[in-house]
Design an enzyme around this catalytic site. Structure first.
Site, PDB file in Angstrom:
ATOM      1  N   HIS A  38       0.812  -1.215   0.000  1.00 28.96           N
ATOM      2  CA  HIS A  38       0.000   0.000   0.000  1.00 28.96           C
ATOM      3  C   HIS A  38       0.851   1.274   0.000  1.00 28.96           C
ATOM      4  CE1 HIS A  38      -3.723   2.019   0.031  1.00 28.96           C
ATOM      5  NE2 HIS A  38      -4.428   1.112   0.684  1.00 28.96           N
ATOM      6  N   ASP A  61      -2.637   1.793  -4.582  1.00 27.22           N
ATOM      7  CA  ASP A  61      -3.847   2.117  -3.864  1.00 27.22           C
ATOM      8  C   ASP A  61      -5.002   1.332  -4.467  1.00 27.22           C
ATOM      9  OD1 ASP A  61      -2.478   4.107  -2.303  1.00 27.22           O
ATOM     10  OD2 ASP A  61      -2.521   5.345  -4.110  1.00 27.22           O
TER      11      ASP A  61
END
Lengths: 328, 463
Positions: free
Chosen positions: B434, B438
């Site tokens: 992450h 995204d």
């Protein structure tokens, strides 16, 4: 001589003093019919009647104020704060009135009041039933503050506090109530206010403290001596105001390595003042930095059991600090 | 005195986590200069900070090995410092000293040897004691007040000098303290100025590394050891180097990479039909099995081409995007999992991918994978459906940006145009780094994989 619990020694001191002196009386929340939430005043109402054991409204400022007025009038009140946490509404009465009456009246008036308040955590009491408020009152000239560690001292110091001509805050440790038992003589003895007590002699390190943490210290000292040959000099302050400077200096000089323990948080606590006394007087006798082991600087005792355990001092924490200092 | 001196190497310390080397800007000490512990000895320049390197010990600068302007790797020696001569008594010790003596303190760490507390100095002045003759039992070899008192008691006062030292060592109470000091010392939080740890090996040297994972290789296992006294309630399995490597990589991945997870459901009915139609002839012609995985890999490769950020890794101050698409394929065996790599997967058709899959699976089973087969992966696919899984939460194959699993194909009732049809469905699960990726980009990527998979028809060519 009888073996009794810390709480029984406190009750016995009040009973003996009330028998000895008719001007002594007790007031506080639930101290009468109920005999106190911890049973500290149990039986006193039966023996001395409701005129000398007063159940008061839930108003600490009033309890302190009434006691101060009665003391100025010539009585010897013992005011109970149910928990020292509830004492803060009475802070103004205690600090601005009781502590200053003799000074302000140029010695014409005095205020022989005793204010008893249970301090300390470890009883799953959470935010409002676990605080150590010593540092709030510590450093207020005109107040005496005592904090007994043993049942013997509890009785002797309370009797001394009741007979003292000036206001005395009597901080009894609620965790000690039932946990600590000891020999308490039946006779009429007092433990002088302002005198510290050497609990144990040793040559490696000095531990200075008051109240409950000294029990951890004594256990740790015994284990360290047995297991590692480290001997500990332990000084119980007993009175935290005024501090027994001579005893503190003597204890610091005994080993040159000082650890100060108390449950009240570190910043602004009694330990800082003890440390300053040592620093001012014993520079050339010090063999290690003056160390403090205290409660953490967080706002309050947590209610979560693991967090409470983290917050509280215990034997292992004290022992590790003592060992580190010994090895320094 | 010089024969008593010992030269101690000073190494380039790890000034920052990602630092692998630093340049010497200026030497602050010349050979022959005396140095105190923590005193700066030189200035260094790194790509992150300019810093001074403090001395780790007291002594005299011996020789300077790294010249100004030179770039030195972390852990390389930059200079040598001569440590001051040890007390004379040390020379006699090997014969007289009992094993439990405090000497180890002296040799290991004598950083506090010449730090005298006020109490020690007061006593030394009162009794005119030469403190260099007193043995220190405290932390870092420090002479404690008790050491001086013991020394005085043993007649170490003026005149007694060297003769007193051996006697002091048989002093019983003192010895007990020293013995006791041996183990608790470990528990101290005292920061010994240690030598910097050497750079740790990582998948991508020179870009980043962390000290989070184990670096030691465990011993080669021999047998499963039965617990001796413990009865039959448990037994022990030695950790193999393979298991150790898996553990290290997994731990490094989950501790360094913030994982996020998402899943998509794909209708693979067309692939099932297509494969059933082609697989027998393919086997006959090519000699290898035509697997569903080959179709998936092709779909994934084509989706990565559209979303190249999936093919990247995190490098602290930048994201490195790889042009080549090298697919790591998780291949499980009975007791381990390996991730051999299909290099240049983007240049292969479905038939070529099928051949590679078969080849790597065979090599893995036979233990014939070469180093080349294992290196260079940029994105990992795990065919978890092969062991019946319908949903999994994969750990990213460090240091890649994402990992995709292909779950079991299950026939399900599906609503199509308000009618219920029986379709072959499969889940695709994606774990992503992450820091790099995204939800939106991963959602689009998975949608593209889905479109690619659902876009196969009976006319699709394998070559």
């Amino acid at each position: 001589m009888a073996v009794m619990e810390y709480i029984d020694a406190i009750r016995l001191a009040m009973k003996e003093e009330m028998e000895r002196d008719e001007s002594v009386f007790v007031l506080g929340e639930d101290v009468g019919v109920k005999g106190g939430v911890f049973t500290t005043t149990k039986g006193l109402m039966d023996q001395f009647g409701e005129m000398r054991v007063l159940d008061t409204p839930l108003a600490e400022s009033a309890i302190a104020g009434v006691a101060i007025g009665a003391a100025m009038y010539g009585l010897k009140p013992i005011a109970e704060m149910q928990y020292s946490d509830f004492m803060f509404p009475a802070t103004n009465q205690i600090i601005s009135e009781a502590a200053k009456i003799r000074y302000r009246s140029n010695n014409d008036w005095s205020c022989p009041v005793v204010i008893r308040a249970p301090i300390g955590g470890g009883i799953f009491g959470g935010l409002y039933h676990s605080q150590c408020p010593e540092s709030v009152f510590f450093g207020t000239p005109g107040l005496k503050i005592v904090a007994p560690y043993s049942a013997y001292d509890a009785k002797g110091l309370l009797k001394a506090a009741i007979r003292d001509p000036d206001p005395v805050l009597f901080f009894e440790n609620k965790k000690c109530y039932k946990l600590i038992t000891g020999d308490v003589p039946d006779d009429d003895y007092v433990v002088p206010i302002g005198k510290a007590n050497v609990l144990r002699e040793g040559s490696d390190i000095t531990v200075i403290g008051y109240s409950l943490p000294l029990h951890f210290t004594m256990q740790a000292a015994e284990e360290l001596e047995k297991e590692e040959g480290i001997t500990t000099h332990v000084l119980d302050l007993r009175t935290i105001q005024p501090l027994d400077r001579e005893a503190i200096i003597e204890a610091a000089r005994a080993t040159g390595k000082v650890l100060i323990v108390h449950e009240d948080n570190k910043t602004g606590g009694v330990g800082g003042e003890v440390s300053a006394i040592i620093a001012e007087n014993c520079l050339y006798d010090l063999d290690a930095p003056i160390m403090r082991l205290c409660g953490p600087d967080v706002p309050a005792m947590p209610i979560s059991p693991p967090m409470e355990k983290f917050f509280m001092l215990n034997k292992d924490k004290v022992k590790e600090s003592m060992r580190q200092l010994a090895l320094y | 005195m010089s024969e008593n001196q010992k030269l101690t190497d000073v190494k380039m310390p790890q000034l920052a986590e990602s630092l692998v080397s630093a340049t010497i800007a200026k030497w602050l000490k010349k050979p022959g200069d005396s140095i105190e512990q923590y005193e700066p000895i030189c200035e260094v320049i790194t790509d992150k900070v300019n810093a001074e390197i403090p001395s780790t010990l007291d002594g005299v600068m011996g020789e300077i090995l790294a010249q100004e302007g030179q770039t030195i790797n972390v852990g390389e020696v930059i200079c040598r410092i001569a440590v001051g001569s040890l007390p004379e008594t040390n020379n006699e010790q090997p014969d007289a000293a009992p094993a439990t003596q405090a000497q180890p303190n002296n040799s290991e760490d004598s950083s506090m040897r010449f730090r005298y507390s006020p109490a020690v100095q007061t006593l030394a002045a009162e009794h005119q004691i030469d403190l260099t003759r007193v043995q220190g039992s405290g932390m870092g070899g420090r002479i404690t007040r008790k050491d001086v008192l013991a020394y005085i008691e043993k007649g170490g006062a003026p005149g007694a000098s060297a003769a007193a030292a051996p006697g002091q060592r048989v002093d019983a109470p003192k010895e007990s303290v020293q013995r006791s000091s041996a183990s608790p010392f470990k528990g101290l939080q005292y920061q010994t100025p240690t030598e910097p740890s050497p750079p740790l090996g990582t998948a991508i040297p020179n870009v980043r590394h962390s000290g989070l994972h184990l670096t030691e290789s465990p011993k080669i296992p021999t047998i499963e050891v039965e617990g001796m006294e413990g009865g039959r309630s448990e037994y022990y399995i030695d950790v193999t180097p393979m298991r150790n490597a898996i553990a290290r990589n997994m731990r490094q991945s989950v501790t360094e990479i913030p994982h996020a997870w998402t899943m998509i459901e794909v209708d693979v009915t067309n692939i099932v039909l297509l494969r059933n139609q082609l697989k027998d002839e393919f086997k006959r012609k090519e000699g290898v099995n035509l697997t569903y995985l080959a179709f998936l890999l092709k779909a994934v490769v084509n989706a990565i081409k559209d979303y190249p950020i999936m093919n990247s890794f995190w490098a602290v101050d930048k994201i490195v995007v790889k042009r080549d698409i090298n697919l790591s394929l998780a291949v499980g065996t009975e007791d381990s999992v390996l991730t051999p790599v299909i290099h240049h997967a983007d240049q292969k058709n479905i038939a070529g991918l099928a051949r590679e899959i078969e080849e790597l699976a065979r090599k893995t089973r036979e233990g014939k994978l070469k180093l080349d087969d294992m290196q260079g992966g940029t994105f990992t696919v795990n065919n978890t459906g092969s062991f019946g899984s319908i949903l999994s939460y994969p750990i990213i194959n460090y240091p890649q940006a994402a990992i995709l699993t292909f779950e079991s194909i299950v026939k399900k009732p599906v609503v199509i145009n308000d009618m219920i049809a029986v379709r072959s469905m499969a889940n695709l699960c994606l774990s992503l780094d992450h820091r790099i990726l995204d939800g939106v980009i991963c959602g689009r990527f998975l949608q593209r994989v889905k479109d690619n998979l659902e876009g196969y028809t009976l006319d699709t060519k394998l070559y």
